[in-house]
Design an enzyme around this catalytic site. Structure first.
Site, PDB file in Angstrom:
ATOM      1  N   ASP A   1     -40.124  68.333  49.213  1.00 22.87           N
ATOM      2  CA  ASP A   1     -39.595  69.174  48.140  1.00 22.87           C
ATOM      3  C   ASP A   1     -38.073  69.136  48.233  1.00 22.87           C
ATOM      4  O   ASP A   1     -37.516  68.808  49.285  1.00 22.87           O
ATOM      5  CB  ASP A   1     -40.119  70.599  48.309  1.00 22.87           C
ATOM      6  CG  ASP A   1     -39.840  71.454  47.088  1.00 22.87           C
ATOM      7  OD1 ASP A   1     -39.498  70.886  46.036  1.00 22.87           O
ATOM      8  OD2 ASP A   1     -39.972  72.684  47.185  1.00 22.87           O
TER       9      ASP A   1
ATOM     10  N   ASP B   1     -42.276  74.553  51.767  1.00 20.79           N
ATOM     11  CA  ASP B   1     -42.090  75.895  52.320  1.00 20.79           C
ATOM     12  C   ASP B   1     -42.473  76.999  51.344  1.00 20.79           C
ATOM     13  O   ASP B   1     -42.406  78.178  51.682  1.00 20.79           O
ATOM     14  CB  ASP B   1     -40.635  76.096  52.765  1.00 20.79           C
ATOM     15  CG  ASP B   1     -39.650  75.961  51.611  1.00 20.79           C
ATOM     16  OD1 ASP B   1     -40.083  75.624  50.488  1.00 20.79           O
ATOM     17  OD2 ASP B   1     -38.444  76.180  51.833  1.00 20.79           O
TER      18      ASP B   1
ATOM     19  N   ASP C   1     -46.360  74.787  47.192  1.00 20.67           N
ATOM     20  CA  ASP C   1     -46.606  73.592  48.009  1.00 20.67           C
ATOM     21  C   ASP C   1     -47.950  73.654  48.744  1.00 20.67           C
ATOM     22  O   ASP C   1     -48.387  72.654  49.309  1.00 20.67           O
ATOM     23  CB  ASP C   1     -45.503  73.423  49.063  1.00 20.67           C
ATOM     24  CG  ASP C   1     -44.130  73.241  48.453  1.00 20.67           C
ATOM     25  OD1 ASP C   1     -44.028  72.497  47.467  1.00 20.67           O
ATOM     26  OD2 ASP C   1     -43.176  73.857  48.949  1.00 20.67           O
TER      27      ASP C   1
END
Length: 810
Positions: free
Chosen positions: A313, A546, A550
């Site tokens: 990410d 995080d 996700d």
């Protein structure tokens, strides 16, 4: 306990809490006394007693004890030299696992899930296992729901995909049930816990899952288990046949028959192989723990070694987790909109880093009170607040502006091209309810945010490029912004980006997965689909994240890594947690995975050499009606200096080579040439030695030396290219064998060799290397053919099964 649906205690009905005060301390004490505590059913580590039990009471330890008793009964105490090695292996396994348990328990305590709970009107933060029945818990975005509850106040969007497989966000309000194992996507609510510990939904699922064998176990360990079970099944009948053959047919005494049978069986048992793999994994977990990396699942260490695609990410991985607002760009002439933004920000909960940055920047409001608030939705990508004068939304331009996006595209892209994250603040003509917007909007301003790039980002991604690992950046932000940030981090192919909102079909998503490097405007469901598409394309995929968006992708990845500073849900879903939130740890983590698997593969080959030789020689002895050529003490000498010691020493050195092929195939390709070389040369030694009239004790000694030479050659062969450390290991093993044979010849049953026997031994030693190298090439061809035929057979079986199911369906 529950009686007819009503909870009762020793003194009558348990008092239910109020949303304002929660439970009183006396209520908590009563529930703890009754055992109504949220204790997890899946303990993170075994007890010391269980570790000792599992290491001592093994199938092969039982066989070794039986063999030792048989040897003692016939009075051949010198042949008991294999038992100290067995005891030492068992002690090493216990000590290393206990050390690992203690290290991990300390780290697990630091990263244990926590919950905000109301007790006596005061808000406290407690570990999830300290909660009791009826506790009033405050859940916010990113929290994993730790026990079943019922919402008392507030509203939240909940994702239950980890339980039900459905990725849709579900709105929960007062009276709705929260299931443990799901997680809060957005919003804030208070909930009373109605089922804790073993009674909770996630605990029942966990107990059900424990009935399945092999779940979450390393493929490498599973392969070793299958190999060891196969060996365990066949050595018992072979041992009985060998004893009867040597006693009844060859004419040996009972003592000679028992000793020969024990020597053959000891050679067949890979006594240190499973221990080596287990200890190497345990040491790897401890090494990672010292580097502030918490391992939730042991099998991820092996998967790390095979990773060839890393999905990351943008926020929190490439960039620092902190976000800041750079400013606002007006889109209308209606005057100062900053106070309106201030009231909007004040109405929102601080449930993600974007909103925290917005609230910190827009602090001047006019005190408007919201009539309704919708927290940020990862699926629809906006948050909203409704005031008396209208509804306002803040979110991704493409999702908020929709058909009007083209009017502002150039301005938005110009800011995105500088790496800024762009949100649009607009007035909405409809009613915002957390679902996709459909009514018209009046854009008011753009809000510009930025995350600083991590200092070590370029170096970290440079490492992955050198190691042949592709990096895919998957983000919910504007693809231009994400591409710019990725280029600043020097990610290869970062200029190659796509807007995932344009990928409407599964086929389009699968094609894009291998074609593009940067994916913007990705929904949580698309993140998961991209991971699955990459896996379907034959890649081994690692995923870092995080946030709550996700979690689904983390669960589906071959190896998942979370930042400790992220959401509870991500940290609990991931197999690895970076406790110091430093993505620069990733090269170390990948190197550790490669080190442990490469070295276990290499060392496992040494163990199988002895096993292959022993199986072949047992059948050879039975067919030719002769005594097994080496004794238990001599097998112990060979095992100690050409297998056990070098295997453990080699397993500890650095090894960053990328893994190729399957574990079992790699091991067999290395072990077969040496095992068959041992068998061929020792068979020649026996036949020629008997023809020359060389005594059996000299042949036995010569066979021990010959097998030691082949053992040292295989160490050099699998250790290519040799370095100073590996030459030092070989030299130490040569010295060990020489000293043992010279000064402890009485212990290892080594005798002096005649001139004829010495000449024969030297000739066979000279043949060892060319024979082994020739067999190596032949083995590779044979293994390639065998695995290809096996794959074709499995494909045919699957095809027949599919046709049968289709016919049954008709």
């Amino acid at each position: 306990m529950k009686v007819h649906g009503k909870k009762t205690g020793a003194g009558g009905a348990l008092r239910e809490p109020t949303p304002e005060r929660g439970l009183e301390e006396s209520d908590v004490a009563l529930r703890k006394a009754m055992g109504l505590v949220n204790v997890a059913v899946d303990a993170q580590s075994r007890t010391v007693k269980a570790i000792i039990h599992d290491n001592v009471f093994t199938f092969f330890n039982l066989i070794f004890v039986v063999l030792a008793v048989l040897v003692a009964l016939v009075g051949s105490y010198r042949s008991l030299t294999f038992m100290p090695i067995v005891v030492l292996n068992t002690l090493i396994g216990i000590v290393q696992e206990v050390r690992s348990k203690r290290t991990l328990e300390k780290l697990t305590m630091l990263s244990a899930p926590t919950a905000r709970v109301l007790r006596g009107g005061r808000e406290q933060t407690l570990r999830a296992e300290e909660l009791v029945l009826d506790d009033v818990v405050i859940f916010t975005a990113g929290n994993q729901i730790c026990a079943d509850g019922v919402v008392l106040e507030g509203e939240a969007q909940v994702n239950e995909a980890l339980l039900t497989g459905e990725a849709d966000e579900i709105a929960k309000g007062p009276g709705d049930q929260l299931m443990s194992g799901s997680f809060i996507v957005s919003g804030v609510c208070k909930a009373r816990l109605v089922a804790v510990g073993a009674d909770s939904y996630i605990s029942r699922l966990t107990l059900e899952a424990k009935k399945s064998k092999g779940v979450g176990q390393s493929k490498m360990i599973l392969a070793l288990n299958r190999l060891i079970k196969a060996v365990g099944l066949i050595i018992i009948p072979i041992g009985v046949i060998l004893f009867l053959h040597q006693w009844l047919l060859v004419g040996n005494t009972v003592e000679e028959s028992v000793v020969g049978m024990v020597a053959a069986l000891i050679g067949m048992i890979p006594e240190g192989l499973y221990l080596l793999a287990s200890v190497a994994l345990v040491i790897s977990v401890m090494r990672l723990a010292r580097s502030k990396v918490l391992v939730h699942e042991m099998n991820c260490i092996e998967m790390l070694a095979r990773v060839d695609v890393l999905c990351v990410d943008k926020t929190g991985t490439i960039t620092e987790p902190e976000m800041r607002v750079e400013g606002a760009v007006p889109l209308s002439d209606e005057g100062d909109i900053l106070p309106l933004l201030g009231d909007f920000a004040a109405a929102q909960a601080s449930d993600n880093i974007t909103m925290e940055a917005v609230k910190a920047y827009f602090t001047q409001g006019q005190g408007r009170r919201p009539l309704g608030v919708t927290s940020f939705s990862a699926a629809c990508k906006y948050s909203s607040a409704t005031f008396e004068e209208g509804c306002y939304v803040l979110g991704a331009p493409e999702f908020v502006l929709r058909e009007r996006f083209g009017e502002y595209q150039a301005l938005i892209q110009s800011h995105a091209a500088r790496g800024a994250r762009v949100l649009v603040f607009a007035q909405y003509a409809g009613r915002a309810d957390g679902r996709a917007l459909t009514a018209g909007v009046r854009p008011l301003c753009l809000v510009l945010l930025r995350n600083p790039i991590r200092k070590a980002a370029a170096q970290t991604f440079g490492y992955f490029a050198q190691q042949g690992v592709q990096v895919k950046v998957i983000s919910g932000d504007n693809p231009v912004t994400v591409s710019q940030v990725a280029m600043q981090a020097h990610i290869d192919g970062a200029e190659n980006y796509v807007d995932a909102s344009t990928l409407q079909t599964e086929e389009a998503l699968c094609k894009a997965a291998t074609r593009y490097t940067v994916f913007g405007r990705v929904t949580p469901a698309q993140k998961r689909a991209l991971v699955r598409a990459l896996k379907s394309a034959g890649h081994t995929v690692a995923m870092t994240g995080d946030g709550v968006n996700d979690v689904l992708a983390l669960k589906d990845a071959d190896c998942s890594i979370a930042m400790a500073s992220g959401s509870d849900a991500a940290a609990q879903a991931a197999q690895l947690v970076l406790l110091d939130n430093d993505f620069a740890r990733m090269p170390l983590v990948v190197d550790e995975g490669r080190r442990v698997v490469n070295n276990i593969e290499r060392s496992a080959s040494l163990f199988l050499v002895k096993n292959i030789f022993s199986f072949l020689m047992s059948f050879f002895s039975i067919v030719l009606m002769c005594t097994y050529p080496v004794g238990p003490a001599q097998i112990s000498l060979i095992s100690a200096f050409t297998i056990g010691a070098p295997a453990f020493l080699l397993a500890l050195e650095p090894n960053k080579r990328r893994i190729k092929g399957t574990f079992l195939r790699n091991v067999i390709e290395r072990a077969f040439p040496a095992g068959i070389t041992d068998f061929i040369l020792v068979s020649i030694l026996m036949l020629v030695g008997r023809w020359m009239g060389i005594p059996d004790e000299m042949i036995s000694t010569a066979a021990t030396i010959l097998m030691s030479v082949v053992g040292l050659l295989i160490i050099c062969y699998i250790g290519r290219p040799m370095n100073l450390w590996r030459w030092a290991i070989v030299a130490a093993m040569v010295a060990g064998i020489a000293l043992s044979a010279t000064y402890f010849h009485w212990l290892f049953d080594m005798s002096r060799l005649s001139l004829h026997c010495t000449v024969l031994l030297l000739i066979l030693c000279a043949l060892a290397l060319p024979v082994m190298l020739g067999l190596g090439r032949a083995t590779q061809t044979m293994v390639d053919f065998s695995f290809r035929m096996a794959r074709q057979f499995l494909r045919r079986c699957k095809g027949l099964g599919a046709r049968r199911r289709k016919e049954e369906g008709r």
